[in-house]
Design an enzyme around this catalytic site. Structure first.
Site, PDB file in Angstrom:
ATOM      1  N   MET A 272      -6.021   0.226  -7.523  1.00 29.77           N
ATOM      2  CA  MET A 272      -7.052   0.092  -8.655  1.00 29.77           C
ATOM      3  C   MET A 272      -6.622  -1.325  -9.292  1.00 29.77           C
ATOM      4  SD  MET A 272      -9.868   0.621 -10.204  1.00 29.77           S
ATOM      5  CE  MET A 272     -10.299  -0.614 -11.310  1.00 29.77           C
ATOM      6  N   GLU A 273      -7.746  -2.526  -9.352  1.00 34.16           N
ATOM      7  CA  GLU A 273      -7.377  -3.936  -9.871  1.00 34.16           C
ATOM      8  C   GLU A 273      -7.214  -3.884 -11.484  1.00 34.16           C
ATOM      9  OE1 GLU A 273     -10.235  -2.428  -8.620  1.00 34.16           O
ATOM     10  OE2 GLU A 273     -11.998  -3.551  -9.031  1.00 34.16           O
ATOM     11  N   ASN A 274      -6.991  -2.965 -12.185  1.00 30.85           N
ATOM     12  CA  ASN A 274      -7.046  -3.296 -13.579  1.00 30.85           C
ATOM     13  C   ASN A 274      -6.452  -4.678 -13.890  1.00 30.85           C
ATOM     14  OD1 ASN A 274      -7.543  -0.429 -13.713  1.00 30.85           O
ATOM     15  ND2 ASN A 274      -5.298  -0.193 -13.133  1.00 30.85           N
ATOM     16  N   HIS A 306      -6.251  -7.016  -1.471  1.00 29.96           N
ATOM     17  CA  HIS A 306      -7.328  -6.726  -1.905  1.00 29.96           C
ATOM     18  C   HIS A 306      -7.568  -6.569  -3.386  1.00 29.96           C
ATOM     19  CE1 HIS A 306     -11.086  -4.136  -1.703  1.00 29.96           C
ATOM     20  NE2 HIS A 306     -10.735  -3.635  -2.554  1.00 29.96           N
ATOM     21  N   GLU A 307      -6.448  -5.868  -4.102  1.00 34.91           N
ATOM     22  CA  GLU A 307      -6.344  -5.606  -5.457  1.00 34.91           C
ATOM     23  C   GLU A 307      -6.106  -7.230  -6.348  1.00 34.91           C
ATOM     24  OE1 GLU A 307      -7.657  -3.088  -6.317  1.00 34.91           O
ATOM     25  OE2 GLU A 307      -7.166  -2.036  -4.496  1.00 34.91           O
ATOM     26  N   HIS A 310      -9.313  -9.175  -6.242  1.00 32.58           N
ATOM     27  CA  HIS A 310     -10.306  -8.677  -7.200  1.00 32.58           C
ATOM     28  C   HIS A 310     -10.105  -9.504  -8.665  1.00 32.58           C
ATOM     29  CE1 HIS A 310     -12.708  -5.452  -5.820  1.00 32.58           C
ATOM     30  NE2 HIS A 310     -11.672  -4.642  -5.392  1.00 32.58           N
ATOM     31  N   GLU A 329     -16.809  -4.985  -4.178  1.00 32.93           N
ATOM     32  CA  GLU A 329     -16.040  -4.649  -2.889  1.00 32.93           C
ATOM     33  C   GLU A 329     -16.342  -5.050  -1.496  1.00 32.93           C
ATOM     34  OE1 GLU A 329     -13.616  -3.002  -3.696  1.00 32.93           O
ATOM     35  OE2 GLU A 329     -13.937  -2.127  -5.689  1.00 32.93           O
TER      36      GLU A 329
HETATM   37  N1  TRP Z   1     -11.585  -0.654  -7.255  1.00 35.15           N
HETATM   38  C1  TRP Z   1     -10.706   0.087  -6.458  1.00 35.15           C
HETATM   39  C2  TRP Z   1     -10.646  -0.827  -5.150  1.00 35.15           C
HETATM   40  O1  TRP Z   1      -9.828  -1.604  -5.060  1.00 35.15           O
HETATM   41  C3  TRP Z   1     -11.220   1.461  -5.984  1.00 35.15           C
HETATM   42  C4  TRP Z   1     -10.757   2.566  -6.878  1.00 35.15           C
HETATM   43  C5  TRP Z   1      -9.548   2.883  -6.986  1.00 35.15           C
HETATM   44  C6  TRP Z   1     -11.612   3.597  -7.089  1.00 35.15           C
HETATM   45  N2  TRP Z   1      -9.534   4.110  -7.800  1.00 35.15           N
HETATM   46  C7  TRP Z   1     -10.633   4.522  -7.854  1.00 35.15           C
HETATM   47  C8  TRP Z   1     -12.832   3.906  -7.144  1.00 35.15           C
HETATM   48  C9  TRP Z   1     -10.956   5.703  -8.516  1.00 35.15           C
HETATM   49  C10 TRP Z   1     -13.268   5.359  -7.954  1.00 35.15           C
HETATM   50  C11 TRP Z   1     -12.190   6.089  -8.445  1.00 35.15           C
HETATM   51  O2  TRP Z   1     -11.183  -0.620  -4.311  1.00 35.15           O
HETATM   52 ZN    ZN Z   2     -11.648  -3.020  -4.239  1.00 37.43          ZN
END
Ligand code: TRP
Ligand code: ZN
Length: 887
Positions: A272-274, A306-307, A310, A329
């Site tokens: 996840m790209e936080n 990828h992250e 983002h 995405e």
């Molecule tokens: N945005 C994330 C990605 O890089 C996808 C993602 C990570 C996600 N954890 C999640 C989507 C939980 C829904 C729920 O693609």
């Molecule tokens: Zn993504």
């Protein structure tokens, strides 16, 4: 059922938010079971809102509300607000000026097995907010077009939570009574709440730094459990590679002074790209030569990229609403694909991506959940993080690059970033930028965003010897999908090359044009369209859809000889491989028909000859060579048949593998021996290629039931110092008769019991085993002490691997595989709805099987539908599978 009729959300209903949040100060007092959250929101009426309401509707789920205060001094009571299961409505808020709302609530991270919001993973507290998890932390305007400045203070026990992380820069910290401490973080960039993150725990950190193109020094930190610190080096190198690549290829520089990655073992997706604080599944961070395979190394670099990518495609420019998910995405997947291609082998990466698209995305696009890359309706947005939005979305971006050329595409992306930095935008805005920067009209191309289903491209060729012309007639159709019966023609870029019968390239020159080239991009815009090439003294062989220039299915009758010719001569690396795949597919389908009609199978000598040529060629790229030696997978073969005959496909394919192994055993042995060396710890293309080709050879040879080969496999297993070789040999030992199966599985477990990711491989290997007792083994593994329904990686490696990676046993005619999966989904529904819904994937394609299996599969879907606690996630997929929506 909790909610008898979950609500459908429609794109056409989008309206701007009534209020905006200028800034938020969050305060967390961390505790496993009772974390208190104080949120101080500075709100303002949105001038763009058309609504006349004076109420403020905040979203929140599973929250215990403690206090609401207006403008720091007015304590609100239940007269001023109204609470429902998922909202907090504040009546009569100020309309003319900004106001401050302070909300205090508590949450229970330990009870949160859905892993959305704030949850516990191996004693560490962490968050997952995309898509709609922030509302499980506090009441908020949880939608991506509300972008806010976040300041976050974390407070917790010094021993349990020595590390306290959130987005942005660390501004202050201090000590408190009772062995507690606090840290304040501030993120200078406005962001939607789905990009918020916090992490707290006993974490070790690997540090490094990166100097950007403008000379700024960025501190890079990768956090993991202390035990795993020695497995973070590859992730760090990958991050540095990604940062450099984005500067060089897209001109994008990193914007904060700090970039953090945290590896957690309980995670619903990949990563996840936080903003400034990525949270990753351990699977995409941790690697050591002895614990991770070459594929793992490649995927880690891809996901880190990828992250990281983002940060521009997703964070700086974000999505207006969740229907626009492919905006970030699709584009980001395209960027990570190109990154990996540049770092490894372009040819191999393209084939791997297309393989995945054609086996899995095509199946999705042909099934009851089919949707456009920009869906127009959903019940649960988590169900739309799909292969269609991601992989087909990336193909659509790739087609834009093909149509505009690399330079035009870069002009378009530059304009997109320039125009929309700091905004929440739509897929249309992206295409607009590409249009404006290149001065072209992409009106018809936009249909790729709204139309579902895999187009079928039919090719007819007519050679005119007298005129020395070749006319290609291209026709497109697209099958109906749920909710979309009629389809309009798309703009399809079809890259074509022509090959003379002596194997040399024939130049492509369309009638009326003076320029000729090695290949040409035909733009198909009509339902049917003819293209004539001139100056062809002899009839060339057509190489169509080079590089897989569009996500379509090609229908073009070809003889086996023509396919063998292309396998030898096509200069396009994708189509050369593709010719071999089609050749093998045709031969396997012939054998499937033989089996279905009780004829004995015989291997066509053309297959032997083609294989022989490949084997005797000198290939500079050994990974590409390995792909040429690999037959189409059972699932890709299944995807192409009108009715899937699981057993016949397996038997026919195995027959070909065994026949080739027998026929070529001496070459394969030699290839194995020349490439089998200890190069553990080396990850250059040569070493990776040698491991790959060697393991392919061992795979073939293991079919022979030969004592010497069994020894080779055992020795490779025992002596391996890298996971590629160890798991490769173990797979051959377990999937073929071998006296040491049990002993090897046991010793592997012994050796790796403290490495969770390796134990995942141990589960997955057995779950996908072809041997007759596979199902009994799966049932036994469900009882294994290391199995855990609350850990998504474990669930995927046993239940997911069995249902999606072991067609032969999952689709057992008596339905035991289906019933097993039904049971697990019902259990998972209450633990983790997202994971439960993903596991349903194996049942959604019921219509592709024979009548008896259809009945058995549907029975499980119906049983799942009767679960009285059914989640929106599971409800949506199960109900749509049983009843594809038709409008
Ligand atoms: N945005 C994330 C990605 O890089 C996808 C993602 C990570 C996600 N954890 C999640 C989507 C939980 C829904 C729920 O693609
Ligand atoms: Zn993504």
């Amino acid at each position: 059922m909790r909610d008898a009729n979950p609500k459908t959300i429609y794109l056409k209903d989008y309206t701007v938010p009534d209020y905006l949040i200028d800034s938020v100060a969050l305060n967390f007092s961390l505790d496993e079971e009772n974390t208190s959250v104080i949120s101080r929101l500075t709100l303002i009426r949105n001038p763009a809102s058309q609504s006349t309401t004076t109420a403020l509707v905040l979203l929140g789920e599973k929250l215990t509300l403690l206090r609401v205060v207006l403008n720091d001094d007015i304590e609100l009571t239940e007269q001023h607000y109204q609470q429902s299961e998922d909202t907090l409505i504040i009546h009569n808020v100020p309309q003319q000026h900004s106001f401050v709302l302070t909300i205090e609530n508590s949450i229970n991270p330990k009870a949160n097995t859905a892993l959305e919001g704030l949850y516990l993973s191996n004693g560490m507290l962490c968050t997952q907010c995309e898509a709609e998890g922030f509302r499980k932390i506090t009441y908020f305007l949880d939608r991506p077009d509300v972008m806010t400045r976040f300041t976050t203070t974390l407070e917790g026990d010094k021993d349990r939570y020595p590390v306290l992380l959130s987005n942005g820069n660390k501004m202050a910290h201090g000590e408190l009574a009772n062995n507690r401490h606090w840290v304040t973080w501030e993120d200078p960039f406005r962001k939607p709440c789905y990009l918020f993150a916090l992490v707290a725990g006993q974490l070790a950190c690997l540090e490094d730094n990166f100097t950007t193109c403008s000379g700024r020094q960025i501190s890079l930190q990768i956090f993991a459990e202390p035990y795993d610190l020695d497995k973070c080096g590859h992730a760090m190198q990958s991050l540095k590679n990604a940062m450099l690549w984005d500067e060089q290829v897209y001109g994008r520089e990193y914007d904060l002074d700090l970039y953090m990655i945290v590896a957690v073992s309980h995670f619903n997706m990949g990563a996840m790209e936080n903003k400034g604080l990525n949270v990753f599944n351990t699977k995409f961070v941790l690697a050591r030569p002895d614990t991770a395979t070459d594929f793992d190394y490649e995927h880690i670099e891809g996901v880190i990229g990828h992250e990281y990518f983002h940060n521009w495609t997703g964070n700086r420019v974000t999505c207006r609403d969740w229907f626009q998910l492919s905006l970030k995405e699709g584009f980001t997947v395209f960027r990570d694909q190109e990154f990996t291609g540049d770092k490894t082998s372009k040819a191999v990466k393209r084939i791997e991506d297309v393989n995945m698209l054609r086996t899995r995305q095509f199946a999705e696009d042909a099934g009851p959940m089919a949707h456009p890359i920009r869906p127009d309706a959903y019940i649960e947005i988590n169900n739309f993080y799909t292969l269609t939005v991601y992989e087909k979305g990336a193909e659509v971006v790739r087609m834009l690059r093909t149509l505009l050329g690399a330079e035009g595409f870069r002009k378009g992306s530059d304009l997109y970033f320039e125009r929309h930095d700091g905004q929440a935008v739509t897929c249309d805005d992206f295409v607009d930028a590409m249009e404006t920067a290149n001065g072209i009209d992409l009106g018809q191309f936009r249909r790729w965003y709204s139309q579902a289903g895999t187009p079928i491209l039919t090719v007819h060729q007519a050679y005119n010897a007298a005129a020395q012309t070749l006319t290609l007639t291209l026709a497109q159709t697209c099958p109906p999908t749920p909710g979309q019966r009629l389809k309009a023609p798309l703009l399809i870029p079809v890259t074509v090359g022509l090959i003379n019968t002596d194997g040399t390239a024939a130049l492509c020159r369309l009638t009326g044009q003076t320029e000729s080239s090695q290949d040409i991009i035909l733009q198909l815009t009509e339902a049917q369209q003819a293209f004539t090439f001139e100056g062809l003294a002899q009839q060339p062989v057509v190489s169509i859809l080079r590089g897989f220039s569009a996500p379509v299915k090609v229908v073009l009758e070809r003889s086996l000889d023509e396919l063998a010719f292309l396998l030898s001569h096509d200069s396009d690396t994708f189509n050369r491989w593709e010719a071999g795949q089609q050749l093998a597919s045709q031969i396997i389908f012939g054998l499937v028909a033989d089996l279905q009609n009780n004829r004995t199978m015989q291997l066509n000598p053309i297959m032997i000859q083609a294989f022989e040529k490949v084997l005797h060629h000198q290939w500079p790229d050994l990974s590409y060579f390995s792909l040429l030696l690999s037959l189409p997978s059972e699932s890709y073969l299944a995807e192409q048949l009108p009715v899937v005959d699981v057993e016949a496909i397996h038997t026919a394919r195995e027959f070909v593998v065994r026949s080739l192994a027998e026929h070529f055993q001496s070459v394969l042995r030699k290839l194995y021996q020349t490439n089998h060396r200890d190069e553990s710890g080396q990850f250059d293309a040569g070493a990776i290629g040698r491991r790959r080709i060697k393991n392919i050879c061992l795979g073939y040879l293991s079919r022979l039931n030969d004592g010497e080969i069994q020894q080779w496999a055992l020795q490779q297993f025992n002596n391996a110092k890298n996971m590629t070789d160890q798991i490769g040999a173990l797979s051959d030992i377990v999937n073929n008769p071998h006296a040491d199966q049990q002993q090897c599985l046991a010793s592997f477990y012994q050796q790796w019991q403290s490495e969770a990711l390796v134990i995942d491989k141990w589960f997955a290997l057995q779950a996908t085993c072809k041997m007759p007792d596979a199902f009994a083994i799966v049932l036994k593994l469900m009882q294994h002490p290391a199995f855990d329904l609350t850990n998504p990686n474990r669930v995927r490696s046993l239940i997911g691997a069995f249902s999606q990676g072991n067609p032969l046993h999952f689709h057992a005619a008596n339905g035991q595989g289906y019933e097993f999966l039904g049971n697990q989904i019902i259990a998972l529904n209450d633990i983790n709805p997202q994971v439960a819904s993903r596991m349903l994937g194996a049942l959604t394609s019921w219509a592709r099987y024979d009548k008896k299996r259809q009945v058995l599969m549907k029975a499980q879907l119906e049983r799942i539908m009767t679960t009285d606690t059914i989640s929106k996630d599971v409800f949506e997929v199960a109900s749509k599978s049983l009843n594809p929506v038709n409008t």
